[in-house]
Design an enzyme around this catalytic site. Structure first.
Site, mmCIF file in Angstrom:
data_model
loop_
_atom_site.group_PDB
_atom_site.id
_atom_site.type_symbol
_atom_site.label_atom_id
_atom_site.label_comp_id
_atom_site.label_asym_id
_atom_site.label_seq_id
_atom_site.Cartn_x
_atom_site.Cartn_y
_atom_site.Cartn_z
ATOM 1 N N TRP A 1 0.857 -1.188 0.000
ATOM 2 C CA TRP A 1 0.000 0.000 0.000
ATOM 3 C C TRP A 1 0.890 1.234 0.000
ATOM 4 O O TRP A 1 1.847 1.320 0.777
ATOM 5 C CB TRP A 1 -0.894 -0.045 1.236
ATOM 6 C CG TRP A 1 -1.784 1.129 1.451
ATOM 7 C CD1 TRP A 1 -2.643 1.698 0.557
ATOM 8 C CD2 TRP A 1 -1.909 1.885 2.667
ATOM 9 N NE1 TRP A 1 -3.303 2.759 1.135
ATOM 10 C CE2 TRP A 1 -2.874 2.899 2.431
ATOM 11 C CE3 TRP A 1 -1.329 1.793 3.930
ATOM 12 C CZ2 TRP A 1 -3.258 3.804 3.402
ATOM 13 C CZ3 TRP A 1 -1.702 2.698 4.900
ATOM 14 C CH2 TRP A 1 -2.649 3.691 4.630
ATOM 15 N N ASP B 1 -1.440 -5.104 9.216
ATOM 16 C CA ASP B 1 -2.371 -4.105 8.693
ATOM 17 C C ASP B 1 -3.582 -4.871 8.154
ATOM 18 O O ASP B 1 -3.448 -5.670 7.216
ATOM 19 C CB ASP B 1 -1.713 -3.279 7.589
ATOM 20 C CG ASP B 1 -2.529 -2.049 7.226
ATOM 21 O OD1 ASP B 1 -3.654 -1.893 7.740
ATOM 22 O OD2 ASP B 1 -2.045 -1.236 6.407
ATOM 23 N N LYS C 1 -13.650 -0.441 4.393
ATOM 24 C CA LYS C 1 -14.084 -1.374 3.353
ATOM 25 C C LYS C 1 -15.211 -2.275 3.839
ATOM 26 O O LYS C 1 -16.228 -2.434 3.160
ATOM 27 C CB LYS C 1 -12.896 -2.234 2.893
ATOM 28 C CG LYS C 1 -11.658 -1.467 2.473
ATOM 29 C CD LYS C 1 -11.891 -0.586 1.276
ATOM 30 C CE LYS C 1 -10.604 -0.059 0.667
ATOM 31 N NZ LYS C 1 -9.803 0.809 1.520
#
Length: 407
Positions: free
Chosen positions: A135, A216, A253
């Site tokens: 990311w 993460d 999300k």
């Protein structure tokens, strides 16, 4: 007033690549344009989807006569952070039963990574390893927090899968006690996750080398449709292998709360006393950074996670999103096979979660953008959530064209 600015020597930097891509898509007048850059779920009509369970939770909140707009505590809403910890660790987690955890509310997953990075910079400084690729914000966050940021190999471009042997070698060669940033599930940007057996090997070496895992977790439940399956790696590390660990959690999300910035940092340590000390220091960092977290998104998540009926409905909503993305993966591969597109495209269906690393080159991506008005990142990553029954065939035809004509 002086005509010379105090900031005249400040260099301008380019707009963030993802947001620049989104802006370019918005400015494109072509009616057939496709946005596969932004990591946000879309329904089969290409529209943002407000989860039905979120609508219900909002109605409950709006009609609560006791609702006010007072500050939350520095570490956030305790029922929310406790529920976030149960979600990632499991309701029956011995870590929770023994009170060996601390959780604080953060400004989504990005805030959780940043608060965690700032804490580690003060109390456990070591080289930080992030996957290559990862990311885009990982390098910036840990770099700005003062770490030496290194990378570990992750994507094997030839095999279009995990570069596992190279990853293992980096774990072995890294200085003892290094910090490894690990994607808990649905690796961004590749969509490639280690198998359970590979996670076990990773844990073996991290134990031997005293490395510290910083997970993460932005896609729990969204990746496979199963909250427990997507938490497997974290639970294995802390329960089976006894690691202390940081876990950054995002509810952007899996709740569709992108703009509400609801997140948490869950910390697993060896004792309740250590947990209390760590939480106190995290509170100090939060107080200095943003004082206390926003309430609205957290109220939605808190209500759903703590109400059995709403929780069950949320799980059904998660399966709806996960299954639609899986169906789009299958549709792309089916169209490419029908077109007899050169190459093996099975990696698209073996990958998991929102993103797929197509394997397309920079030149092929540029041609897809200019000729077909399909917007994706230069490294070939696409957000599968941007595909639907109305555009998936055209996207597949665009891949077929560039594979045949652009090297």
């Amino acid at each position: 007033m002086s005509s010379s600015s105090n900031f005249k020597n400040v260099p301008a930097i380019p707009l963030d690549a993802i947001f620049a891509l989104n802006a370019a898509h918005s400015a494109d007048p072509d009616p057939s344009k496709i946005n596969l850059g932004i990591g946000a779920y879309r329904d089969n009509t290409g529209k943002p989807w407000v989860l039905p369970v979120v609508k219900k939770a909002k109605d409950i909140i709006y009609n609560d006569p006791t609702l006010n707009h007072e500050y939350l505590p520095i570490d956030g809403m305790r029922s929310y952070t406790d529920a976030a910890a149960r979600l990632i660790l499991g309701a029956d987690s011995p870590v929770i039963g023994e009170k060996r955890f601390g959780a604080v509310q953060t400004i989504s997953g990005t805030g959780a990574v940043r608060v965690g990075a700032d804490f580690l910079a003060k109390f456990r400084k070591a080289p930080v390893y992030v996957s290559n690729p990862t990311w885009g914000n990982h390098n910036q966050i840990f770099g700005d927090a003062g770490f030496e940021v290194r990378s570990y190999p992750y994507w094997d471009a030839n095999a279009r899968g995990l570069a596992f042997d190279a990853l293992i070698k980096t774990l072995e060669d890294a200085p003892n006690g290094s910090i490894f940033v690990l994607h808990a599930c649905a690796h961004n940007p590749t969509g490639v996750d280690p198998t359970h057996a590979q996670w076990q090997q990773i844990a073996d070496i991290m134990t031997a080398k005293s490395h510290f895992p910083f997970f993460d977790c932005a896609y729990q439940g969204f990746a496979s449709g199963s909250l427990a399956s997507d938490a497997w790696a974290v639970r294995y590390f802390v329960h089976e292998r006894g690691f202390e660990a940081f876990v950054a959690q995002s509810f952007s999300k899996n709740f569709g709360l992108y703009g509400e910035r609801a997140g948490a940092l869950t910390v697993v340590v060896e004792s309740p006393a250590v947990a209390d000390a760590v939480r106190s220091q995290l509170c100090r960092l939060i107080r200095a950074a943003f004082s206390n977290p926003p309430a609205f998104g957290a109220r939605i998540v808190n209500l759903v996670l703590n109400d059995p009926a709403l929780y069950a409905e949320w799980e059904d909503n998660l399966r709806t999103m996960a299954n639609r993305i899986i169906a789009m993966r299958e549709a792309v591969v089916a169209h490419l096979r029908e077109l007899q597109t050169p190459g093996d495209w099975s990696h698209i269906t073996s990958q998991i979660g929102m993103f797929s690393f197509t394997g397309l080159s920079v030149a092929q991506v540029a041609e897809i953008k200019s000729r077909f008005h399909v917007y994706m990142t230069d490294n070939g990553r696409v957000s599968m959530a941007g595909l639907n029954d109305g555009n998936v065939k055209r996207f597949s035809e665009a891949i077929d064209y560039v594979v045949r004509n652009i090297q």
